[in-house]
Scaffold this motif. Structure first.
Motif, PDB file in Angstrom:
ATOM      1  N   ALA A 192       7.303   9.210  -6.052  1.00 35.09           N
ATOM      2  CA  ALA A 192       6.385   8.345  -5.303  1.00 35.09           C
ATOM      3  C   ALA A 192       7.055   7.834  -4.029  1.00 35.09           C
ATOM      4  O   ALA A 192       6.432   7.769  -2.963  1.00 35.09           O
ATOM      5  N   MET A 193       8.346   7.482  -4.124  1.00 38.64           N
ATOM      6  CA  MET A 193       9.070   7.016  -2.950  1.00 38.64           C
ATOM      7  C   MET A 193       9.196   8.132  -1.916  1.00 38.64           C
ATOM      8  O   MET A 193       8.993   7.914  -0.710  1.00 38.64           O
ATOM      9  N   ALA A 194       9.522   9.346  -2.389  1.00 39.40           N
ATOM     10  CA  ALA A 194       9.649  10.481  -1.467  1.00 39.40           C
ATOM     11  C   ALA A 194       8.322  10.767  -0.778  1.00 39.40           C
ATOM     12  O   ALA A 194       8.279  11.049   0.420  1.00 39.40           O
ATOM     13  N   ALA A 195       7.210  10.696  -1.527  1.00 40.26           N
ATOM     14  CA  ALA A 195       5.887  10.943  -0.945  1.00 40.26           C
ATOM     15  C   ALA A 195       5.563   9.906   0.111  1.00 40.26           C
ATOM     16  O   ALA A 195       5.093  10.241   1.215  1.00 40.26           O
ATOM     17  N   HIS A 235       7.597  19.200  -4.500  1.00 38.19           N
ATOM     18  CA  HIS A 235       6.883  18.705  -5.681  1.00 38.19           C
ATOM     19  C   HIS A 235       5.459  18.246  -5.346  1.00 38.19           C
ATOM     20  O   HIS A 235       4.860  17.491  -6.113  1.00 38.19           O
ATOM     21  N   LEU A 236       4.922  18.711  -4.202  1.00 35.63           N
ATOM     22  CA  LEU A 236       3.606  18.272  -3.768  1.00 35.63           C
ATOM     23  C   LEU A 236       2.520  18.597  -4.794  1.00 35.63           C
ATOM     24  O   LEU A 236       1.672  17.753  -5.107  1.00 35.63           O
ATOM     25  N   SER A 237       2.526  19.809  -5.345  1.00 31.11           N
ATOM     26  CA  SER A 237       1.484  20.194  -6.298  1.00 31.11           C
ATOM     27  C   SER A 237       1.533  19.322  -7.550  1.00 31.11           C
ATOM     28  O   SER A 237       0.494  18.938  -8.102  1.00 31.11           O
ATOM     29  N   LEU A 238       2.742  18.969  -8.000  1.00 29.01           N
ATOM     30  CA  LEU A 238       2.878  18.095  -9.166  1.00 29.01           C
ATOM     31  C   LEU A 238       2.334  16.705  -8.870  1.00 29.01           C
ATOM     32  O   LEU A 238       1.612  16.118  -9.698  1.00 29.01           O
ATOM     33  N   LEU A 239       2.648  16.181  -7.684  1.00 22.11           N
ATOM     34  CA  LEU A 239       2.143  14.860  -7.302  1.00 22.11           C
ATOM     35  C   LEU A 239       0.624  14.841  -7.242  1.00 22.11           C
ATOM     36  O   LEU A 239      -0.026  13.879  -7.688  1.00 22.11           O
ATOM     37  N   GLN A 240       0.035  15.880  -6.671  1.00 18.26           N
ATOM     38  CA  GLN A 240      -1.423  15.943  -6.579  1.00 18.26           C
ATOM     39  C   GLN A 240      -2.056  16.035  -7.961  1.00 18.26           C
ATOM     40  O   GLN A 240      -3.103  15.430  -8.220  1.00 18.26           O
ATOM     41  N   ALA A 261      -4.604  13.254  -9.447  1.00 16.46           N
ATOM     42  CA  ALA A 261      -5.946  13.650  -9.892  1.00 16.46           C
ATOM     43  C   ALA A 261      -6.163  13.313 -11.358  1.00 16.46           C
ATOM     44  O   ALA A 261      -7.294  13.006 -11.768  1.00 16.46           O
ATOM     45  N   SER A 262      -5.106  13.348 -12.165  1.00 19.94           N
ATOM     46  CA  SER A 262      -5.228  13.074 -13.595  1.00 19.94           C
ATOM     47  C   SER A 262      -5.125  11.591 -13.920  1.00 19.94           C
ATOM     48  O   SER A 262      -5.317  11.194 -15.078  1.00 19.94           O
ATOM     49  N   GLY A 263      -4.809  10.787 -12.927  1.00 21.81           N
ATOM     50  CA  GLY A 263      -4.649   9.357 -13.164  1.00 21.81           C
ATOM     51  C   GLY A 263      -3.387   9.019 -13.924  1.00 21.81           C
ATOM     52  O   GLY A 263      -3.278   7.944 -14.515  1.00 21.81           O
ATOM     53  N   LEU A 264      -2.425   9.930 -13.929  1.00 22.94           N
ATOM     54  CA  LEU A 264      -1.169   9.713 -14.647  1.00 22.94           C
ATOM     55  C   LEU A 264      -0.144   9.057 -13.725  1.00 22.94           C
ATOM     56  O   LEU A 264      -0.174   9.267 -12.510  1.00 22.94           O
ATOM     57  N   PRO A 315       6.461   9.548 -11.231  1.00 21.61           N
ATOM     58  CA  PRO A 315       7.849   9.085 -11.280  1.00 21.61           C
ATOM     59  C   PRO A 315       8.188   8.306 -10.015  1.00 21.61           C
ATOM     60  O   PRO A 315       7.836   8.728  -8.911  1.00 21.61           O
ATOM     61  N   PRO A 316       8.837   7.150 -10.145  1.00 19.36           N
ATOM     62  CA  PRO A 316       9.136   6.328  -8.952  1.00 19.36           C
ATOM     63  C   PRO A 316       9.850   7.087  -7.840  1.00 19.36           C
ATOM     64  O   PRO A 316       9.562   6.872  -6.664  1.00 19.36           O
TER      65      PRO A 316
END
Length: 243
Positions: free
Chosen positions: A96-99, A77-82, A86-89, A92-93
């Motif tokens: 974020a925890m996995a990252a 899900h790296l592309s979704l996180l980035q 970038a969008s300031g949105l 999901p917790p």
């Protein structure tokens, strides 16, 4: 215990090893129950030191599997996180925890590797910044502090080894690039000890090699956060005016 007890226990070990090799864990439990005749032994029955040792073995595999799972989730899900960052949105917790776990785990492995892959390290730091991941400062600092101390101890053992000095300098430059402060007092103390012994070392190296050593050793001090220019000023005889 008797020789018969030892023989029986050795046979149990062999049978359990075969069952584990076949992933037949119920058979392992059955064998152990039969051997101890249903005695209610558990992890809490062991002495404290043995409890820690066995728990360490169990947790090592468990944590490794957990780490692999979280790293896989992060990569998937790296592309979704980035995009969310970038969008300031809000992220999901769970993602974020996995990252956070994946990036910090990768940083720990990279900093513990020999040699350290500086390109990979920079990439991970950039990922942490772009994904707004909080770094595990305490653990990362400890790893770097110990790596730097070990490098300086090795240098002190062979201070005139230019290649060893270059490796130590590369390590210090890598540490200097990290986006958090380090407590390098042990490495700094060793640097001062080597500096004190340097007047006796330099004549052995000759003028050319000695000058190269001085330049690199001075740069090493700067990378370790030592005010080397002040040391030069303090070492000048009182009353003299530098030319």
């Amino acid at each position: 215990s008797t020789p018969q007890d030892y023989t029986a226990f050795t046979a149990l070990q062999e049978k359990c090893r075969e069952a584990v090799g076949q992933a037949n864990f119920p058979e392992v439990i059955r064998l152990i129950d039969a051997f101890f005749q249903g005695s209610p032994y558990s992890l809490t029955s062991l002495f404290r030191d043995e409890q820690r040792r066995i728990l360490s073995v169990i947790l090592e595999g468990t944590l490794s599997a957990l780490e692999d799972s979280l790293v896989g989730i992060y990569r998937e899900h790296l592309s979704l996180l980035q995009f969310l960052s970038a969008s300031g949105l809000p992220k999901p917790p769970a993602l974020a925890m996995a990252a956070g776990f994946a990036i910090n785990a990768s940083l720990r492995r990279t900093l513990a590797a020999d040699p350290i892959d500086r390109a990979q390290l920079r990439s991970l730091v950039c990922l942490a910044q772009s994904n707004q991941v909080s770094l595990e400062m305490r653990e990362l600092r400890y790893i770097v502090d110990q790596r730097m101390k070990s490098a300086m101890v090795a240098l002190q053992a062979r201070p005139t080894d230019i290649s060893g000095l270059d490796r130590t300098l590369a390590m210090a430059r890598t540490a200097h690039e990290l986006p958090f402060e380090l407590n390098l007092w042990q490495a700094q103390n060793i640097w001062h000890q080597i500096l004190t012994s340097s007047p006796a070392l330099l004549p052995e190296m000759g003028s050319g090699a000695g000058k190269r050593w001085q330049d690199r050793f001075t740069e090493l001090g700067r990378q370790l956060g030592i005010a080397v220019e002040q040391l030069v000023v303090e070492d000048e005889p009182a009353g003299e005016v530098p030319a």
